[in-house]
Scaffold this motif. Structure first.
Motif, PDB file in Angstrom:
ATOM      1  N   CYS A  94      38.887  43.527  43.155  1.00 45.29           N
ATOM      2  CA  CYS A  94      38.006  44.476  43.829  1.00 45.29           C
ATOM      3  C   CYS A  94      38.703  45.047  45.062  1.00 45.29           C
ATOM      4  CB  CYS A  94      36.701  43.805  44.251  1.00 45.29           C
ATOM      5  SG  CYS A  94      35.501  43.643  42.927  1.00 45.29           S
TER       6      CYS A  94
ATOM      7  N   THR B 101      32.587  46.838  46.275  1.00 46.14           N
ATOM      8  CA  THR B 101      33.909  47.139  45.729  1.00 46.14           C
ATOM      9  C   THR B 101      34.445  48.406  46.329  1.00 46.14           C
ATOM     10  OG1 THR B 101      32.869  48.259  43.878  1.00 46.14           O
ATOM     11  CG2 THR B 101      33.572  45.965  43.551  1.00 46.14           C
TER      12      THR B 101
ATOM     13  N   GLN C 138      31.422  41.258  40.524  1.00 40.61           N
ATOM     14  CA  GLN C 138      30.751  41.513  41.794  1.00 40.61           C
ATOM     15  C   GLN C 138      29.246  41.675  41.601  1.00 40.61           C
ATOM     16  OE1 GLN C 138      29.397  44.531  43.369  1.00 40.61           O
ATOM     17  NE2 GLN C 138      29.291  43.591  45.391  1.00 40.61           N
TER      18      GLN C 138
ATOM     19  N   CYS D 182      32.077  46.669  39.066  1.00 34.97           N
ATOM     20  CA  CYS D 182      32.702  45.378  38.761  1.00 34.97           C
ATOM     21  C   CYS D 182      31.624  44.401  38.284  1.00 34.97           C
ATOM     22  CB  CYS D 182      33.390  44.847  40.009  1.00 34.97           C
ATOM     23  SG  CYS D 182      34.105  43.199  39.785  1.00 34.97           S
TER      24      CYS D 182
ATOM     25  N   CYS E 267      35.593  40.408  43.060  1.00 36.23           N
ATOM     26  CA  CYS E 267      36.514  39.731  42.143  1.00 36.23           C
ATOM     27  C   CYS E 267      37.922  39.793  42.755  1.00 36.23           C
ATOM     28  CB  CYS E 267      36.468  40.384  40.759  1.00 36.23           C
ATOM     29  SG  CYS E 267      37.406  41.920  40.615  1.00 36.23           S
TER      30      CYS E 267
END
Length: 135
Positions: free
Chosen positions: A51, A135, A41, A38, A48
């Motif tokens: 995530c 994540t 992130q 991500c 986010c």
């Protein structure tokens, strides 16, 4: 009763697509799922809004409800909504009854979209407060 083509367009296609998504969640083993880093992130060192949702939906599909709920509560809800969507459209397709979802009107879609946005934001807040930086 509407013709077979109309019934497929209204229900069959959605039943097949949602059924395929459910099959991927249930049948694809965990190591086969791609891990996509991500950017949000990585840049901000915080998750986010999305995530953890893929992992949570997959966990729910594998029957690991506690893991799903703990990682991202919205993932469990989305999996159940997908299963309900699949059942609704499968019954409509196979029974030949053309039925619309209760919120299918214009104002219903606005309420549904607003609810989804609030749910994503609540899930994001949950992940931030729980300290899930990965994540």
């Amino acid at each position: 009763m509407s013709g077979g083509g109309d019934r497929f367009a209204r229900h069959g296609l959605w039943a097949l697509l949602s059924g395929a998504a459910l099959a991927v969640c249930v049948l694809l083993p965990t190591p086969a799922w791609p891990v996509i880093p991500c950017f949000f992130q990585r840049a901000l060192h915080r998750p986010c809004p999305f995530c953890g949702l893929t992992r949570a939906v997959r966990a729910a599909g594998q029957g690991q409800w506690a893991e799903s709920w703990h990682g991202a509560p919205l993932g469990s809800v989305l999996f159940l909504a997908l299963a309900g969507f699949f059942l609704w459209h499968s019954v409509g397709w196979l029974s030949g009854r053309s039925s619309r979802l209760p919120f299918a009107g214009r104002s219903g879609w606005r309420w549904g979209l607003g609810t989804l946005v609030l749910a994503v934001l609540a899930n994001w807040l949950y992940r931030w407060t729980m300290g899930f930086d990965r994540t």
